[in-house]
Design an enzyme around this catalytic site. Structure first.
Site, PDB file in Angstrom:
ATOM      1  N   CYS A 108      17.475  32.333 -44.578  1.00  0.00           N
ATOM      2  CA  CYS A 108      17.517  32.297 -43.112  1.00  0.00           C
ATOM      3  C   CYS A 108      18.974  32.331 -42.674  1.00  0.00           C
ATOM      4  O   CYS A 108      19.799  31.623 -43.246  1.00  0.00           O
ATOM      5  CB  CYS A 108      16.842  31.016 -42.614  1.00  0.00           C
ATOM      6  N   HIS A 150       8.197  34.480 -40.391  1.00  0.00           N
ATOM      7  CA  HIS A 150       9.376  33.600 -40.380  1.00  0.00           C
ATOM      8  C   HIS A 150      10.017  33.591 -38.982  1.00  0.00           C
ATOM      9  O   HIS A 150      10.337  32.525 -38.444  1.00  0.00           O
ATOM     10  CB  HIS A 150      10.362  34.101 -41.454  1.00  0.00           C
ATOM     11  N   GLU A 151      10.171  34.786 -38.379  1.00  0.00           N
ATOM     12  CA  GLU A 151      10.802  34.871 -37.051  1.00  0.00           C
ATOM     13  C   GLU A 151       9.913  34.242 -35.982  1.00  0.00           C
ATOM     14  O   GLU A 151      10.401  33.541 -35.092  1.00  0.00           O
ATOM     15  CB  GLU A 151      11.108  36.332 -36.683  1.00  0.00           C
ATOM     16  N   HIS A 154      10.356  30.614 -35.788  1.00  0.00           N
ATOM     17  CA  HIS A 154      11.573  30.236 -35.045  1.00  0.00           C
ATOM     18  C   HIS A 154      11.277  30.102 -33.550  1.00  0.00           C
ATOM     19  O   HIS A 154      11.810  29.217 -32.876  1.00  0.00           O
ATOM     20  CB  HIS A 154      12.647  31.323 -35.192  1.00  0.00           C
TER      21      HIS A 154
HETATM   22 ZN    ZN Z   1      15.348  32.180 -39.997  1.00  0.00          ZN
END
Ligand code: ZN
Length: 189
Positions: A108, A150-151, A154
């Site tokens: 990340c 993953h995004e 966030h």
């Molecule tokens: Zn990340």
């Protein structure tokens, strides 16, 4: 124009992003700044929180990764160059029924040099809007699916360290604590 990437544990990384409702020139500008920032940092994905904005907005470009994966965008399979970099607003993700859960070592941009195993469903469907507000449906697996999951995490203030099992999390604990300390010190100076 590229912006510096926010590092763990800056409070913005824990903020749930607001839904994007206005798709104007300012939003496109922000998205393009995010793409530049992602490129400058040599990443394949970047969320708004990582440049200090709590919004449901991220960008993805898998082309530098040269990974094998499948995709289908709005029922077709356009070449990657036609739709990447992708601007993804308000993503809603669903695992494909019956898909496998896979382990993959993630990194990340907000955690420089830290990598750890995370389990996620392999194939997903993502409903999202582009920078003009046009809705799309993307199906993908492999690194594409991994990166978008993953995004999208966030955008809800969820970080990959939250998704690690105990053993994987323990393996990076020291580095994560050191990074948080460094980030706090930098915020004060
Ligand atoms: Zn990340």
């Amino acid at each position: 124009m590229s912006l510096p990437i926010v590092h763990y544990n800056a409070p913005i990384l824990r903020k749930k992003g607001e839904k994007v409702t206005v798709f104007d020139a300012a939003l496109s500008e922000l998205a393009y700044t995010m793409i530049d920032s992602m490129r400058a940092a040599e990443g394949i994905g970047l969320a708004a929180q990582q440049i200090g904005r709590a919004l449901q907005l991220c960008v993805v470009d898998l082309r530098p990764a040269e990974a094998e994966f499948n995709w289908e965008l709005d029922g077709a399979k356009p070449p990657l160059d036609l739709f990447m970099p992708m601007v993804v607003a308000n993503p809603k993700i669903k695992p494909l029924p019956g898909t496998d859960e896979l382990i993959y070592e993630e990194g990340c941009l907000s955690f420089p040099k830290i990598r750890g195993d995370v389990v996620r469903p392999d194939a997903v469907t993502v409903n999202f809007q582009d920078e003009h507000g046009v809705p799309h449906t993307l199906r993908g697996d492999g690194l594409l699916s991994r990166c978008i999951q993953h995004e999208a995490d966030h955008l809800n203030g969820v970080l990959f360290i939250d998704r690690m099992d105990k053993k994987a999390r323990a393996a990076v604990d020291e580095a994560v604590k050191a990074l948080a300390k460094e980030t706090r010190a930098a915020a004060k100076s």
